[in-house]
Design a protein around this motif. Structure first.
Motif, PDB file in Angstrom:
ATOM      1  N   TYR A 262      26.452 -47.800 -17.158  1.00  0.00           N
ATOM      2  CA  TYR A 262      25.059 -47.443 -16.890  1.00  0.00           C
ATOM      3  C   TYR A 262      24.226 -48.612 -16.379  1.00  0.00           C
ATOM      4  CZ  TYR A 262      26.355 -43.167 -19.251  1.00  0.00           C
ATOM      5  OH  TYR A 262      26.998 -41.995 -19.598  1.00  0.00           O
ATOM      6  N   VAL A 263      24.837 -49.765 -16.214  1.00  0.00           N
ATOM      7  CA  VAL A 263      24.122 -50.909 -15.649  1.00  0.00           C
ATOM      8  C   VAL A 263      24.045 -50.809 -14.123  1.00  0.00           C
ATOM      9  CG1 VAL A 263      26.097 -52.438 -15.258  1.00  0.00           C
ATOM     10  CG2 VAL A 263      23.881 -53.410 -15.859  1.00  0.00           C
ATOM     11  N   LEU A 264      24.789 -49.893 -13.531  1.00  0.00           N
ATOM     12  CA  LEU A 264      24.851 -49.804 -12.074  1.00  0.00           C
ATOM     13  C   LEU A 264      23.474 -49.600 -11.452  1.00  0.00           C
ATOM     14  CD1 LEU A 264      26.724 -49.776  -9.621  1.00  0.00           C
ATOM     15  CD2 LEU A 264      26.920 -47.291  -9.883  1.00  0.00           C
ATOM     16  N   SER A 265      22.624 -48.805 -12.081  1.00  0.00           N
ATOM     17  CA  SER A 265      21.300 -48.544 -11.529  1.00  0.00           C
ATOM     18  C   SER A 265      20.413 -49.787 -11.537  1.00  0.00           C
ATOM     19  CB  SER A 265      20.607 -47.422 -12.309  1.00  0.00           C
ATOM     20  OG  SER A 265      20.448 -47.789 -13.678  1.00  0.00           O
ATOM     21  N   LEU A 266      20.776 -50.777 -12.367  1.00  0.00           N
ATOM     22  CA  LEU A 266      20.022 -52.027 -12.400  1.00  0.00           C
ATOM     23  C   LEU A 266      20.512 -53.011 -11.339  1.00  0.00           C
ATOM     24  CD1 LEU A 266      19.900 -52.604 -16.277  1.00  0.00           C
ATOM     25  CD2 LEU A 266      18.130 -51.589 -14.817  1.00  0.00           C
ATOM     26  N   LEU A 267      21.747 -52.811 -10.858  1.00  0.00           N
ATOM     27  CA  LEU A 267      22.336 -53.714  -9.892  1.00  0.00           C
ATOM     28  C   LEU A 267      22.090 -53.292  -8.452  1.00  0.00           C
ATOM     29  CD1 LEU A 267      25.799 -54.360 -11.599  1.00  0.00           C
ATOM     30  CD2 LEU A 267      23.984 -56.050 -11.249  1.00  0.00           C
ATOM     31  N   THR A 268      21.869 -51.997  -8.229  1.00  0.00           N
ATOM     32  CA  THR A 268      21.709 -51.513  -6.861  1.00  0.00           C
ATOM     33  C   THR A 268      20.734 -50.344  -6.802  1.00  0.00           C
ATOM     34  OG1 THR A 268      22.861 -50.532  -4.966  1.00  0.00           O
ATOM     35  CG2 THR A 268      23.721 -49.995  -7.141  1.00  0.00           C
ATOM     36  N   GLU A 269      20.051 -50.241  -5.675  1.00  0.00           N
ATOM     37  CA  GLU A 269      19.151 -49.109  -5.424  1.00  0.00           C
ATOM     38  C   GLU A 269      19.752 -48.157  -4.401  1.00  0.00           C
ATOM     39  OE1 GLU A 269      15.436 -50.735  -4.251  1.00  0.00           O
ATOM     40  OE2 GLU A 269      14.981 -51.587  -6.229  1.00  0.00           O
ATOM     41  N   SER A 270      21.027 -48.331  -4.101  1.00  0.00           N
ATOM     42  CA  SER A 270      21.691 -47.490  -3.111  1.00  0.00           C
ATOM     43  C   SER A 270      21.696 -46.025  -3.546  1.00  0.00           C
ATOM     44  CB  SER A 270      23.133 -47.962  -2.913  1.00  0.00           C
ATOM     45  OG  SER A 270      23.849 -47.047  -2.109  1.00  0.00           O
ATOM     46  N   GLU A 271      21.369 -45.139  -2.615  1.00  0.00           N
ATOM     47  CA  GLU A 271      21.377 -43.707  -2.909  1.00  0.00           C
ATOM     48  C   GLU A 271      22.780 -43.220  -3.249  1.00  0.00           C
ATOM     49  OE1 GLU A 271      19.619 -41.545   0.257  1.00  0.00           O
ATOM     50  OE2 GLU A 271      17.621 -42.450   0.013  1.00  0.00           O
ATOM     51  N   ALA A 272      23.805 -43.905  -2.704  1.00  0.00           N
ATOM     52  CA  ALA A 272      25.189 -43.505  -2.966  1.00  0.00           C
ATOM     53  C   ALA A 272      25.588 -43.749  -4.418  1.00  0.00           C
ATOM     54  CB  ALA A 272      26.134 -44.277  -2.045  1.00  0.00           C
ATOM     55  N   ALA A 273      24.806 -44.556  -5.142  1.00  0.00           N
ATOM     56  CA  ALA A 273      25.122 -44.867  -6.538  1.00  0.00           C
ATOM     57  C   ALA A 273      24.431 -43.928  -7.522  1.00  0.00           C
ATOM     58  CB  ALA A 273      24.738 -46.308  -6.851  1.00  0.00           C
ATOM     59  N   ILE A 274      23.583 -43.055  -7.024  1.00  0.00           N
ATOM     60  CA  ILE A 274      22.822 -42.172  -7.916  1.00  0.00           C
ATOM     61  C   ILE A 274      23.729 -41.104  -8.523  1.00  0.00           C
ATOM     62  CG2 ILE A 274      20.940 -40.498  -8.036  1.00  0.00           C
ATOM     63  CD1 ILE A 274      19.566 -42.014  -5.784  1.00  0.00           C
ATOM     64  N   GLY A 275      23.721 -40.993  -9.839  1.00  0.00           N
ATOM     65  CA  GLY A 275      24.421 -39.923 -10.544  1.00  0.00           C
ATOM     66  C   GLY A 275      25.924 -40.052 -10.598  1.00  0.00           C
ATOM     67  N   ILE A 276      26.472 -41.262 -10.398  1.00  0.00           N
ATOM     68  CA  ILE A 276      27.938 -41.394 -10.418  1.00  0.00           C
ATOM     69  C   ILE A 276      28.436 -42.135 -11.659  1.00  0.00           C
ATOM     70  CG2 ILE A 276      28.034 -41.392  -7.900  1.00  0.00           C
ATOM     71  CD1 ILE A 276      28.565 -44.399  -8.010  1.00  0.00           C
ATOM     72  N   GLU A 277      27.521 -42.517 -12.553  1.00  0.00           N
ATOM     73  CA  GLU A 277      27.930 -43.319 -13.709  1.00  0.00           C
ATOM     74  C   GLU A 277      28.935 -42.619 -14.608  1.00  0.00           C
ATOM     75  OE1 GLU A 277      24.805 -42.810 -12.830  1.00  0.00           O
ATOM     76  OE2 GLU A 277      23.629 -44.681 -12.839  1.00  0.00           O
ATOM     77  N   ASP A 278      28.836 -41.303 -14.728  1.00  0.00           N
ATOM     78  CA  ASP A 278      29.723 -40.579 -15.652  1.00  0.00           C
ATOM     79  C   ASP A 278      31.042 -40.155 -15.006  1.00  0.00           C
ATOM     80  OD1 ASP A 278      28.025 -40.678 -17.900  1.00  0.00           O
ATOM     81  OD2 ASP A 278      26.806 -39.043 -17.072  1.00  0.00           O
ATOM     82  N   ASP A 279      31.218 -40.447 -13.753  1.00  0.00           N
ATOM     83  CA  ASP A 279      32.434 -40.071 -13.042  1.00  0.00           C
ATOM     84  C   ASP A 279      33.160 -41.348 -12.623  1.00  0.00           C
ATOM     85  OD1 ASP A 279      34.360 -39.297 -11.124  1.00  0.00           O
ATOM     86  OD2 ASP A 279      33.190 -37.524 -10.579  1.00  0.00           O
ATOM     87  N   ARG A 280      34.208 -41.693 -13.353  1.00  0.00           N
ATOM     88  CA  ARG A 280      34.904 -42.954 -13.093  1.00  0.00           C
ATOM     89  C   ARG A 280      35.445 -43.013 -11.656  1.00  0.00           C
ATOM     90  NH1 ARG A 280      39.898 -45.706 -16.537  1.00  0.00           N
ATOM     91  NH2 ARG A 280      40.537 -47.167 -14.912  1.00  0.00           N
ATOM     92  N   GLU A 281      35.968 -41.914 -11.162  1.00  0.00           N
ATOM     93  CA  GLU A 281      36.557 -41.914  -9.828  1.00  0.00           C
ATOM     94  C   GLU A 281      35.502 -42.214  -8.763  1.00  0.00           C
ATOM     95  OE1 GLU A 281      39.096 -38.931  -6.870  1.00  0.00           O
ATOM     96  OE2 GLU A 281      38.979 -38.513  -9.028  1.00  0.00           O
TER      97      GLU A 281
END
Length: 350
Positions: A132-151
């Motif tokens: 869940y730290v991903l949203s703090l590292l990037t503002e990329s739209e491609a990163a939105i909502g992918i934290e719970d999906d490892r793939e």
């Protein structure tokens, strides 16, 4: 002069750091600004692992440190212990001597990554511990909502090249052997890899990379033309700059007068200014002229020819004493080399 332009495929614009070929896939150490890695003048405090050789000076190291602590303000003590090491390592890859590869900065056909490319196993561990730290590292739209999906998470972060993904790049003996040293063959000759990037030119005198994310480069001819080459190697039909009517030249093959050099503003992507050095005749008096041009508002592959602003003119009557180098220093000054390195002038940019 040669009719073709070659560039040093290993480490462009650097003579004190040379490496032998071949590297896996033809790759080499390179920073995000397309310059070669270096040894910082002072040891780094935050990204200490790159104090001896890398792409960060102490100012950049401090900027990364500040970003790290801004992110860590969101964590309690247990989160700090669990995720701090991952965030530290990911942020510090901007300082890696292979940062251009980790961020896909060298590939003209893909956008530069916002985060460094991770190896698959490392990404899996990162996802398991700190997804869940991903949203703090990037503002990329491609990163939105992918934290719970490892793939999907690792598809976004993973770099498929096993040689250059982090942390494999640190463990490769082949990539890290003799970084920062000059290597020579048994006879003491330094070796370079050369790649032809342009041909069919008449007396090419300068080659400059745009360093603005477009992967363009510009080649100047002594007659007064500057040509823009796109990322795919094709040349734009219309000159980037045409000073053939103003440049002083002659039919004599050994004449050093003419268009001599060009330098782009260090922040060319935003400031959009170029500086040129050429010979000119003013009322029958031969001079060298250094001028500023602004990029065209309607065509990014052309300078606005009406925008010329003369910065410096010096009397230069000799046809065989015209060494015209322009360089921007780290201090922000534009250095102008006159004659055979017997003098230099400095113009402070506004």
């Amino acid at each position: 002069m040669s009719r073709a332009v070659w560039h040093r495929a290993l480490l462009p614009r650097c003579w004190f750091l040379l490496l032998l070929c071949p590297w896996p896939g033809g790759s080499h150490p390179q920073c995000l600004d397309y310059k070669p890695p270096f040894q910082p003048l002072e040891p780094l405090v935050f990204c200490k692992e790159y104090s001896k050789f890398g792409c960060c000076d102490v100012e950049k190291d401090d900027q990364i440190s500040q970003r790290y602590y801004q992110i860590m303000d969101y964590f309690d003590y247990s989160g700090y212990l669990t995720c701090g090491k991952y965030i530290h390592s990911i942020l510090c890859q901007e300082c890696s001597p292979y940062s251009a590869h980790l961020y896909d900065a060298e590939d003209a056909h893909t956008p530069m990554r916002e985060l460094p490319g991770l190896c698959g196993d490392y990404c899996g561990d990162f996802w398991h511990q700190c997804r869940y730290v991903l949203s703090l590292l990037t503002e990329s739209e491609a990163a939105i909502g992918i934290e719970d999906d490892r793939e999907r998470f690792c598809a976004f972060l993973e770099l498929k090249d096993p040689h250059y993904c982090y942390p494999n790049v640190l463990a490769s003996a082949e990539l890290n052997a003799n970084l920062g040293t000059v290597r020579a063959d048994p006879e003491g000759c330094l070796q370079l890899c050369l790649q032809e990037v342009a041909n069919g030119l008449r007396n090419p005198v300068a080659m400059v990379h745009a360093r603005d994310g477009t992967h363009r480069f510009f080649v100047a001819e002594q007659l007064g033309y500057v040509w823009a080459y796109l990322a795919n190697g094709s040349r734009v039909d219309r000159p980037f700059l045409n000073l053939t009517r103003a440049v002083l030249t002659s039919p004599w093959a050994g004449d050093e007068r003419g268009f001599l050099c060009m330098a782009l503003h260090p922040r060319f992507a935003s400031v959009r200014k170029a500086y040129v050095y050429y010979s000119v005749a003013v009322k029958k008096e031969e001079r060298i002229r250094v001028s500023e041009f602004t990029l065209s508002a309607s065509d990014v592959n052309m300078l606005d020819h009406s925008s010329e602003r003369t910065l410096l003119e010096v009397v230069e009557p000799a046809s065989n004493h015209n060494g015209g180098q322009l360089l921007f220093g780290h201090d922000g000054y534009l250095y102008i080399f006159i004659e055979q390195a017997t003098g230099a002038g400095v113009e402070t940019l506004p």
